[in-house]
Design a protein around this motif. Structure first.
Motif, PDB file in Angstrom:
ATOM      1  N   GLN A   4      -8.034  -3.100   2.135  1.00 24.51           N
ATOM      2  CA  GLN A   4      -6.796  -2.721   2.593  1.00 24.51           C
ATOM      3  C   GLN A   4      -6.419  -1.457   2.062  1.00 24.51           C
ATOM      4  O   GLN A   4      -6.572  -1.269   0.887  1.00 24.51           O
ATOM      5  CB  GLN A   4      -5.350  -3.688   2.014  1.00 24.51           C
ATOM      6  CG  GLN A   4      -4.163  -3.282   2.646  1.00 24.51           C
ATOM      7  CD  GLN A   4      -2.931  -4.212   1.918  1.00 24.51           C
ATOM      8  OE1 GLN A   4      -2.911  -4.719   1.222  1.00 24.51           O
ATOM      9  NE2 GLN A   4      -1.968  -4.330   3.011  1.00 24.51           N
ATOM     10  N   ASN A   7      -0.697   1.514   2.432  1.00 29.19           N
ATOM     11  CA  ASN A   7       0.337   1.316   3.358  1.00 29.19           C
ATOM     12  C   ASN A   7      -0.367   1.035   4.714  1.00 29.19           C
ATOM     13  O   ASN A   7       0.340   1.167   5.928  1.00 29.19           O
ATOM     14  CB  ASN A   7       1.227   2.746   3.245  1.00 29.19           C
ATOM     15  CG  ASN A   7       2.210   2.862   2.322  1.00 29.19           C
ATOM     16  OD1 ASN A   7       2.718   1.982   1.746  1.00 29.19           O
ATOM     17  ND2 ASN A   7       1.947   4.059   1.570  1.00 29.19           N
ATOM     18  N   ARG A   8      -1.373   0.303   4.556  1.00 31.46           N
ATOM     19  CA  ARG A   8      -2.028  -0.283   5.695  1.00 31.46           C
ATOM     20  C   ARG A   8      -2.151  -1.763   5.812  1.00 31.46           C
ATOM     21  O   ARG A   8      -1.807  -2.437   4.951  1.00 31.46           O
ATOM     22  CB  ARG A   8      -3.170   0.488   6.008  1.00 31.46           C
ATOM     23  CG  ARG A   8      -3.337   2.088   5.699  1.00 31.46           C
ATOM     24  CD  ARG A   8      -2.776   2.537   7.422  1.00 31.46           C
ATOM     25  NE  ARG A   8      -3.293   2.328   8.529  1.00 31.46           N
ATOM     26  CZ  ARG A   8      -4.645   2.906   8.845  1.00 31.46           C
ATOM     27  NH1 ARG A   8      -5.015   4.034   8.281  1.00 31.46           N
ATOM     28  NH2 ARG A   8      -5.222   2.355  10.107  1.00 31.46           N
ATOM     29  N   GLY A   9      -2.357  -2.164   7.102  1.00 30.07           N
ATOM     30  CA  GLY A   9      -2.658  -3.844   7.047  1.00 30.07           C
ATOM     31  C   GLY A   9      -4.152  -3.830   6.768  1.00 30.07           C
ATOM     32  O   GLY A   9      -4.817  -2.833   6.285  1.00 30.07           O
ATOM     33  N   LEU A  10      -4.388  -5.108   6.569  1.00 33.66           N
ATOM     34  CA  LEU A  10      -5.681  -5.539   6.135  1.00 33.66           C
ATOM     35  C   LEU A  10      -6.631  -5.216   7.366  1.00 33.66           C
ATOM     36  O   LEU A  10      -6.551  -5.780   8.611  1.00 33.66           O
ATOM     37  CB  LEU A  10      -5.913  -7.051   5.711  1.00 33.66           C
ATOM     38  CG  LEU A  10      -5.429  -7.178   4.280  1.00 33.66           C
ATOM     39  CD1 LEU A  10      -3.851  -7.191   4.142  1.00 33.66           C
ATOM     40  CD2 LEU A  10      -5.686  -8.738   3.568  1.00 33.66           C
ATOM     41  N   ARG A  23       7.285   0.661  11.913  1.00 35.31           N
ATOM     42  CA  ARG A  23       6.474   0.634  10.807  1.00 35.31           C
ATOM     43  C   ARG A  23       7.275   0.353   9.513  1.00 35.31           C
ATOM     44  O   ARG A  23       6.864   0.119   8.445  1.00 35.31           O
ATOM     45  CB  ARG A  23       5.527   1.961  10.738  1.00 35.31           C
ATOM     46  CG  ARG A  23       4.431   2.030  11.772  1.00 35.31           C
ATOM     47  CD  ARG A  23       3.372   0.821  11.798  1.00 35.31           C
ATOM     48  NE  ARG A  23       2.876   0.863  10.399  1.00 35.31           N
ATOM     49  CZ  ARG A  23       1.926   1.742   9.852  1.00 35.31           C
ATOM     50  NH1 ARG A  23       1.552   2.678  10.656  1.00 35.31           N
ATOM     51  NH2 ARG A  23       1.414   1.915   8.640  1.00 35.31           N
ATOM     52  N   MET A  68       6.250  -5.525   2.349  1.00 33.73           N
ATOM     53  CA  MET A  68       5.444  -5.580   3.502  1.00 33.73           C
ATOM     54  C   MET A  68       5.158  -6.702   4.436  1.00 33.73           C
ATOM     55  O   MET A  68       4.707  -7.730   3.909  1.00 33.73           O
ATOM     56  CB  MET A  68       4.074  -4.746   3.236  1.00 33.73           C
ATOM     57  CG  MET A  68       3.090  -4.511   4.525  1.00 33.73           C
ATOM     58  SD  MET A  68       3.720  -3.239   5.287  1.00 33.73           S
ATOM     59  CE  MET A  68       2.608  -1.781   4.424  1.00 33.73           C
ATOM     60  N   LEU A  79       3.103  -8.523   7.402  1.00 35.03           N
ATOM     61  CA  LEU A  79       2.102  -8.345   8.119  1.00 35.03           C
ATOM     62  C   LEU A  79       2.111  -9.313   8.991  1.00 35.03           C
ATOM     63  O   LEU A  79       2.056 -10.443   9.039  1.00 35.03           O
ATOM     64  CB  LEU A  79       0.699  -8.561   7.476  1.00 35.03           C
ATOM     65  CG  LEU A  79       0.499  -7.529   6.069  1.00 35.03           C
ATOM     66  CD1 LEU A  79      -0.221  -7.665   5.032  1.00 35.03           C
ATOM     67  CD2 LEU A  79       0.459  -5.892   6.710  1.00 35.03           C
ATOM     68  N   PHE A  94      -5.429  -7.794  11.802  1.00 31.87           N
ATOM     69  CA  PHE A  94      -4.014  -7.552  11.053  1.00 31.87           C
ATOM     70  C   PHE A  94      -3.577  -6.337  11.850  1.00 31.87           C
ATOM     71  O   PHE A  94      -4.447  -5.238  12.133  1.00 31.87           O
ATOM     72  CB  PHE A  94      -4.189  -7.403   9.752  1.00 31.87           C
ATOM     73  CG  PHE A  94      -4.347  -8.574   9.083  1.00 31.87           C
ATOM     74  CD1 PHE A  94      -5.440  -9.107   8.711  1.00 31.87           C
ATOM     75  CD2 PHE A  94      -2.960  -9.146   8.399  1.00 31.87           C
ATOM     76  CE1 PHE A  94      -5.525 -10.340   8.065  1.00 31.87           C
ATOM     77  CE2 PHE A  94      -3.203 -10.251   7.579  1.00 31.87           C
ATOM     78  CZ  PHE A  94      -4.294 -10.938   7.472  1.00 31.87           C
ATOM     79  N   GLY A  95      -2.153  -6.239  11.964  1.00 33.79           N
ATOM     80  CA  GLY A  95      -1.669  -5.051  12.367  1.00 33.79           C
ATOM     81  C   GLY A  95      -1.379  -4.174  11.048  1.00 33.79           C
ATOM     82  O   GLY A  95      -1.546  -4.694  10.196  1.00 33.79           O
ATOM     83  N   PRO A  96      -0.678  -2.919  11.485  1.00 33.58           N
ATOM     84  CA  PRO A  96      -0.652  -2.304  10.157  1.00 33.58           C
ATOM     85  C   PRO A  96       0.473  -2.583   9.386  1.00 33.58           C
ATOM     86  O   PRO A  96       0.921  -1.903   8.208  1.00 33.58           O
ATOM     87  CB  PRO A  96      -0.303  -0.702  10.890  1.00 33.58           C
ATOM     88  CG  PRO A  96       0.353  -1.027  11.993  1.00 33.58           C
ATOM     89  CD  PRO A  96      -0.235  -2.405  12.635  1.00 33.58           C
ATOM     90  N   GLY A  97       1.367  -3.351   9.703  1.00 31.10           N
ATOM     91  CA  GLY A  97       2.628  -3.978   8.760  1.00 31.10           C
ATOM     92  C   GLY A  97       3.838  -3.155   8.996  1.00 31.10           C
ATOM     93  O   GLY A  97       3.843  -1.966   9.527  1.00 31.10           O
ATOM     94  N   ARG A 106       7.118  -2.007   6.531  1.00 34.89           N
ATOM     95  CA  ARG A 106       7.655  -2.213   5.152  1.00 34.89           C
ATOM     96  C   ARG A 106       9.036  -2.086   5.226  1.00 34.89           C
ATOM     97  O   ARG A 106       9.727  -1.276   6.023  1.00 34.89           O
ATOM     98  CB  ARG A 106       7.346  -0.866   4.688  1.00 34.89           C
ATOM     99  CG  ARG A 106       7.668  -0.792   3.130  1.00 34.89           C
ATOM    100  CD  ARG A 106       6.927   0.197   2.239  1.00 34.89           C
ATOM    101  NE  ARG A 106       5.620  -0.082   2.187  1.00 34.89           N
ATOM    102  CZ  ARG A 106       4.939  -0.944   1.299  1.00 34.89           C
ATOM    103  NH1 ARG A 106       5.940  -1.581   0.505  1.00 34.89           N
ATOM    104  NH2 ARG A 106       3.740  -1.069   1.267  1.00 34.89           N
TER     105      ARG A 106
END
Lengths: 116, 116
Positions: free
Chosen positions: A38, A41-44, B9, B88, B90, B107-110, B112
């Motif tokens: 990770q 500020n990003r997904g896994l 996002r 966050m 996810l 996974f997506g980027p999440g 926040r």
């Protein structure tokens, strides 16, 4: 009880040196093991997995992991670290309880810092 | 490219004001997951869908609900956000059938979420 342990909160390594991020697990049956990375500020992102077969698994971005059944470990390795490898790394194992095998049990994560 | 998309996002809401987070996928995966992740901790599974079958985690607060109107979309509804829900969120997907017991999650980027 099933569990995943990442014994190091943080790993520091110099660029160009080999890196290892440790993971040990405890499951009742055959382990299905995963590594994710990770970035801030990003997904896994999925790196690699062990299901069966060769104990050395190769994955994305030059990473590999070695499954060791006797030591119940699945350490993540890379021969030569890059500054861009600096991120948070999670080890996970598939939940082996009946009816739960769509879920993962996560380690607490290891923050890898690669210094220039 | 096939992917998992999360919108927005970044989401800011007020204490107690309902908020909905969305997730869509082009992978045609039959399993979709919602995780909550706080400040570099391990992701915490809130619930998941296996096709239309909803599976709630025992410790997921009632304040969190989810909808999956079709294969591609899944929503997370937080009915009355509290300050402790800032995190966050996810979304992840996985393909799950009898032949693929060890399929990884994508996974997506999440999103926040900030609660004021």
């Amino acid at each position: 009880a099933q569990s995943v342990a990442q014994p190091e909160d943080q790993v520091n390594v110099a660029e160009g040196n080999p890196l290892t991020v440790k993971c040990t697990y405890s499951v009742s049956g055959n382990p299905y093991l995963f590594w994710y990375v990770q970035y801030p500020n990003r997904g896994l992102q999925f790196l690699l997995k062990y299901i069966t077969g060769d104990n050395l698994v190769k994955g994305s971005y030059g990473f590999e992991a070695e499954f060791n059944k006797s030591q119940t470990s699945f350490h993540l390795k890379k021969p030569s670290a890059l500054v861009s490898d600096s991120a948070l790394y999670f080890c996970a194992v598939r939940d082996d309880n009946a009816g739960n095998n769509r879920k993962l049990i996560w380690g607490l994560g290891t923050s890898l810092a690669v210094n220039p | 490219d096939a992917m998992v998309i999360q919108n927005p996002r970044y989401q800011v809401t007020q204490f107690g004001k309902p908020v909905t987070l969305s997730c869509s996928q082009t992978l045609n995966h039959n399993v979709m997951y919602w995780y909550q992740q706080k400040s570099s901790q391990a992701p915490k599974l809130l619930f998941h869908y296996y096709d239309k079958d909803f599976n709630n985690e025992a410790d997921t607060p009632d304040n969190f609900q989810s909808r999956r109107p079709n294969t591609s979309f899944c929503f997370l509804d937080i009915r009355s956000p509290g300050l402790g829900d800032a995190a966050m969120y996810l979304c992840a997907t996985s393909s799950r059938d009898r032949r693929s017991l060890g399929n990884e999650q994508f996974f997506g980027p999440g999103t926040r979420l900030t609660v004021l």
